[in-house]
Design a protein around this motif. Structure first.
Motif, PDB file in Angstrom:
ATOM      1  N   VAL A  23      29.278  97.112  58.299  1.00 15.20           N
ATOM      2  CA  VAL A  23      30.183  96.408  59.211  1.00 15.20           C
ATOM      3  C   VAL A  23      31.079  95.445  58.419  1.00 15.20           C
ATOM      4  N   PHE A  24      30.499  94.769  57.426  1.00 10.34           N
ATOM      5  CA  PHE A  24      31.285  93.872  56.581  1.00 10.34           C
ATOM      6  C   PHE A  24      32.379  94.637  55.837  1.00 10.34           C
ATOM      7  N   TYR A  25      32.061  95.811  55.334  1.00  8.83           N
ATOM      8  CA  TYR A  25      33.048  96.604  54.594  1.00  8.83           C
ATOM      9  C   TYR A  25      34.270  96.904  55.456  1.00  8.83           C
ATOM     10  N   PHE A  26      34.044  97.282  56.701  1.00  8.28           N
ATOM     11  CA  PHE A  26      35.157  97.692  57.553  1.00  8.28           C
ATOM     12  C   PHE A  26      35.863  96.528  58.241  1.00  8.28           C
ATOM     13  N   THR A  27      35.192  95.393  58.407  1.00 11.53           N
ATOM     14  CA  THR A  27      35.777  94.307  59.207  1.00 11.53           C
ATOM     15  C   THR A  27      35.872  92.960  58.498  1.00 11.53           C
ATOM     16  N   GLY A  28      35.042  92.708  57.485  1.00 13.34           N
ATOM     17  CA  GLY A  28      34.975  91.399  56.866  1.00 13.34           C
ATOM     18  C   GLY A  28      34.014  90.459  57.561  1.00 13.34           C
ATOM     19  N   TYR A  29      33.441  90.895  58.685  1.00 15.35           N
ATOM     20  CA  TYR A  29      32.447  90.094  59.414  1.00 15.35           C
ATOM     21  C   TYR A  29      31.071  90.373  58.823  1.00 15.35           C
ATOM     22  N   SER A  30      30.299  89.304  58.537  1.00 13.43           N
ATOM     23  CA  SER A  30      29.060  89.475  57.789  1.00 13.43           C
ATOM     24  C   SER A  30      27.794  89.142  58.574  1.00 13.43           C
ATOM     25  N   GLY A  31      27.880  89.080  59.880  1.00 14.20           N
ATOM     26  CA  GLY A  31      26.693  88.800  60.679  1.00 14.20           C
ATOM     27  C   GLY A  31      26.130  90.043  61.340  1.00 14.20           C
ATOM     28  N   ALA A  32      25.119  89.841  62.177  1.00 18.26           N
ATOM     29  CA  ALA A  32      24.523  90.951  62.912  1.00 18.26           C
ATOM     30  C   ALA A  32      25.531  91.507  63.910  1.00 18.26           C
ATOM     31  N   GLY A  33      25.569  92.822  64.023  1.00 20.98           N
ATOM     32  CA  GLY A  33      26.494  93.427  64.965  1.00 20.98           C
ATOM     33  C   GLY A  33      26.655  94.915  64.728  1.00 20.98           C
ATOM     34  N   VAL A  34      27.337  95.574  65.640  1.00 24.49           N
ATOM     35  CA  VAL A  34      27.624  97.008  65.548  1.00 24.49           C
ATOM     36  C   VAL A  34      29.106  97.205  65.806  1.00 24.49           C
ATOM     37  N   LEU A  35      29.754  97.983  64.958  1.00 21.66           N
ATOM     38  CA  LEU A  35      31.176  98.293  65.115  1.00 21.66           C
ATOM     39  C   LEU A  35      31.316  99.636  65.826  1.00 21.66           C
ATOM     40  N   VAL A  36      32.045  99.643  66.929  1.00 20.08           N
ATOM     41  CA  VAL A  36      32.214 100.861  67.729  1.00 20.08           C
ATOM     42  C   VAL A  36      33.687 101.250  67.753  1.00 20.08           C
ATOM     43  N   TYR A  37      33.953 102.551  67.577  1.00 19.93           N
ATOM     44  CA  TYR A  37      35.317 103.068  67.662  1.00 19.93           C
ATOM     45  C   TYR A  37      35.353 104.134  68.742  1.00 19.93           C
ATOM     46  N   CYS A  38      36.248 103.958  69.711  1.00 22.45           N
ATOM     47  CA  CYS A  38      36.363 104.939  70.788  1.00 22.45           C
ATOM     48  C   CYS A  38      37.742 104.822  71.427  1.00 22.45           C
ATOM     49  N   ASP A  39      38.390 105.966  71.637  1.00 28.36           N
ATOM     50  CA  ASP A  39      39.705 106.014  72.290  1.00 28.36           C
ATOM     51  C   ASP A  39      40.719 105.090  71.624  1.00 28.36           C
ATOM     52  N   GLY A  40      40.678 105.036  70.291  1.00 30.07           N
ATOM     53  CA  GLY A  40      41.647 104.243  69.541  1.00 30.07           C
ATOM     54  C   GLY A  40      41.363 102.763  69.488  1.00 30.07           C
ATOM     55  N   VAL A  41      40.253 102.319  70.063  1.00 28.49           N
ATOM     56  CA  VAL A  41      39.928 100.890  70.114  1.00 28.49           C
ATOM     57  C   VAL A  41      38.664 100.614  69.299  1.00 28.49           C
ATOM     58  N   PHE A  42      38.714  99.543  68.495  1.00 27.87           N
ATOM     59  CA  PHE A  42      37.540  99.096  67.741  1.00 27.87           C
ATOM     60  C   PHE A  42      36.912  97.919  68.468  1.00 27.87           C
ATOM     61  N   THR A  43      35.624  98.026  68.742  1.00 31.56           N
ATOM     62  CA  THR A  43      34.883  96.962  69.411  1.00 31.56           C
ATOM     63  C   THR A  43      33.763  96.495  68.507  1.00 31.56           C
ATOM     64  N   LEU A  44      33.700  95.194  68.283  1.00 34.36           N
ATOM     65  CA  LEU A  44      32.614  94.615  67.503  1.00 34.36           C
ATOM     66  C   LEU A  44      31.618  93.996  68.473  1.00 34.36           C
ATOM     67  N   LEU A  45      30.434  94.601  68.563  1.00 39.96           N
ATOM     68  CA  LEU A  45      29.377  94.119  69.442  1.00 39.96           C
ATOM     69  C   LEU A  45      28.497  93.154  68.674  1.00 39.96           C
ATOM     70  N   VAL A  46      28.376  91.927  69.164  1.00 41.46           N
ATOM     71  CA  VAL A  46      27.575  90.924  68.461  1.00 41.46           C
ATOM     72  C   VAL A  46      26.652  90.214  69.449  1.00 41.46           C
ATOM     73  N   PRO A  47      25.484  89.752  68.980  1.00 38.76           N
ATOM     74  CA  PRO A  47      24.630  88.932  69.846  1.00 38.76           C
ATOM     75  C   PRO A  47      25.297  87.588  70.104  1.00 38.76           C
ATOM     76  N   ALA A  48      24.894  86.928  71.178  1.00 38.39           N
ATOM     77  CA  ALA A  48      25.557  85.696  71.597  1.00 38.39           C
ATOM     78  C   ALA A  48      25.590  84.631  70.505  1.00 38.39           C
ATOM     79  N   LEU A  49      24.529  84.529  69.705  1.00 38.54           N
ATOM     80  CA  LEU A  49      24.487  83.475  68.691  1.00 38.54           C
ATOM     81  C   LEU A  49      25.473  83.703  67.554  1.00 38.54           C
ATOM     82  N   GLU A  50      26.040  84.913  67.437  1.00 36.71           N
ATOM     83  CA  GLU A  50      27.004  85.204  66.371  1.00 36.71           C
ATOM     84  C   GLU A  50      28.448  85.208  66.868  1.00 36.71           C
ATOM     85  N   GLU A  51      28.643  84.921  68.151  1.00 37.35           N
ATOM     86  CA  GLU A  51      29.975  85.065  68.742  1.00 37.35           C
ATOM     87  C   GLU A  51      31.027  84.233  68.020  1.00 37.35           C
TER      88      GLU A  51
END
Length: 349
Positions: A23-51
Motif C-alpha cells: 500500500v505504501f508503494y502505491f500511495t505513500g501511506y504507511s499505516g494499516a489499510g487496504v487499497l481498492v481499485y474499481c471502476d476507475g476509482v481508488f479507495t483507501l480503506l483504513v481503520p478509524a484510528l488511522e484516518e
C-alpha cells in the motif's frame, strides 16, 4: 504514476492491495489499510484510528471502517464488508503473497480471485530515482553505524551493548527505524546467521558478524561486515578470504540481463572449490527496498533476471558450528554495466 501502473495491472474487474509495504508503494501511506481499485476509482480503506494519517494521501478516496457505529459517516464495519459493497460481482485481482491464509480463504469464497503477486513484485523490483535516493541515504546512515561498531567492538563490550550502540547511532543520524533487528554475533555465536544478541562479551580472537540496516523515508538498507578481533586464528583468516573472494567475484558479475541464479552459482562455486560448500547455508542475496527482503531473489532456484535499477544484496557466508561464522554483504544497484556498490565501509584484511 504508480496508481496508473496498478490500474493497468488489474486491467479488468477490480483489485485489492493488501500489506503495509504494498500500500505504501502505491500511495505513500504507511499505516494499516487496504487499497481498492474499481471502476476507475481508488479507495483507501483504513481503520478509524488511522484516518487522520490517511487523509493526506493523494489520488485516492479515503474511507473508514470500524466495527461499531461511532459516527454517521463510517460506512463499513470491516474490510470484508467494504469489499463486498465496492467490488460486487466483479472478479478481484489481489497480491496473494501479502495476505494471510484466512483472508485469502474468505476472499475466495466471495470473489473470483486473480493473483497479481508476480506483477506487483516486478513493479516494485525496479526502483525509480526517488527510491534509489532514499536507499542511498539509508546506506549512508548505516555506514556511520557500521564504522562506530568497528571502533567499539574492541572495547570488550557485549553483543547486546554493541547492538544498542548501533541502534542509537542509526536513529541519531536520521533513521526513522531499523530495517530489521540488528545482529551482533561473536565467537561461536557468529556461526548462527540470524543470531539474537546476548550478553556474551566480545574478546580477542573472535569473529564478530555485524548485520545491520537503517530505514529512511520508508526504504531499507542491508549491510554485513565480519570484524576480526586481534589474535584471530589462521583458519578464521582463510575462511574470511574465501568469503570475500566469493563475494567480489559475484559482485563483478552483476549486470542487467544476467540470471539471479547465476550470481548465486558464482559465489557458491568459489566456496565449494575451497572445501566449505556445506557451510554456505543460505542464498547469496535478495532485493532491497520498502521491505528488506523482496524481489528479485538471488538464489540457486530463482527465476528472476536482473534489470537496471534493481537493488540487491550479495552476501555469501560460511558458518562452522561451535567455531565461528563469516558473512560479508553489500547492497548494490544493478546497471547496464558494472553495479554501483553502496559501500558501507572498507573490507577488513
Amino acid at each position: 504514476m504508480r496508481l496508473d501502473k496498478l490500474a493497468k495491472t488489474v486491467d479488468k474487474g477490480c483489485g485489492a492491495i493488501f500489506g503495509i509495504s504494498n500500500v505504501f508503494y502505491f500511495t505513500g501511506y504507511s499505516g494499516a489499510g487496504v487499497l481498492v481499485y474499481c471502476d476507475g476509482v481508488f479507495t483507501l480503506l483504513v481503520p478509524a484510528l488511522e484516518e487522520n494519517r490517511a487523509l493526506d494521501t493523494k489520488g485516492v478516496e479515503v474511507k473508514v471502517y470500524y466495527p461499531a457505529k461511532i459516527r454517521g459517516d463510517i460506512q463499513y464495519s470491516s474490510v470484508m464488508e467494504a469489499l463486498e459493497k465496492i467490488v460486487g460481482n466483479n472478479p478481484l485481482s489481489v497480491d496473494v503473497s501479502y495476505m494471510d491464509v484466512n483472508t485469502y480463504i474468505r476472499l475466495s469464497n466471495k470473489f473470483q480471485i486473480r493473483d497479481i503477486s508476480q506483477q506487483v513484485s516486478s513493479l516494485r523490483a525496479v526502483k525509480d530515482p526517488d527510491e534509489l535516493e532514499n536507499i542511498k541515504v539509508a546506506g549512508e546512515i548505516t555506514s556511520i553505524a557500521m564504522k562506530m561498531a568497528m571502533e567499539r567492538a574492541t572495547e570488550k563490550v557485549s553483543e547486546k551493548q554493541l547492538s544498542g550502540f548501533i541502534d542509537y547511532t542509526m536513529k541519531n543520524e536520521g533513521a526513522e527505524d531499523y530495517a530489521f533487528p540488528s545482529i551482533v554475533a561473536s565467537g561461536e555465536n557468529s556461526a548462527e546467521p540470524h543470531h539474537i544478541p546476548t550478553n556474551r562479551v566480545i574478546r580477542e580472537g573472535d569473529s564478530v558478524v555485524v548485520d545491520i540496516g537503517a530505514k529512511f523515508n520508508g526504504y531499507c538498507f542491508d549491510s554485513t561486515r565480519t570484524l576480526l578481533v586481534k589474535s584471530y586464528s589462521e583458519e578464521l583468516r582463510k575462511v574470511y578470504e574465501v568469503v570475500l573472494e566469493a563475494q567480489l567475484e559475484a559482485i563483478d558479475a552483476v549486470t542487467e540481463g544476467i540470471k539471479a541464479s547465476e550470481i548465486d552459482r558464482i559465489a557458491r562455486k568459489v566456496i565449494e572449490r575451497s572445501g566449505f560448500g556445506k557451510y554456505f547455508i543460505h542464498s547469496t542475496g535478495h532485493g532491497v527496498g520498502i521491505d528488506v527482503h523482496e524481489s528479485p531473489y538471488v538464489s540457486f532456484n530463482s527465476n528472476d533476471v536482473l534489470k537496471e535499477n534493481m537493488v540487491i544484496t550479495v552476501e555469501p557466508g560460511i558458518y562452522i558450528k561451535g567455531k565461528f561464522g563469516v558473512r560479508i554483504e553489500d547492497t548494490l544497484i544493478v546497471t547496464k554495466g558494472k553495479p554501483v556498490v553502496l559501500e558501507t565501509t572498507y573490507k577488513l584484511l
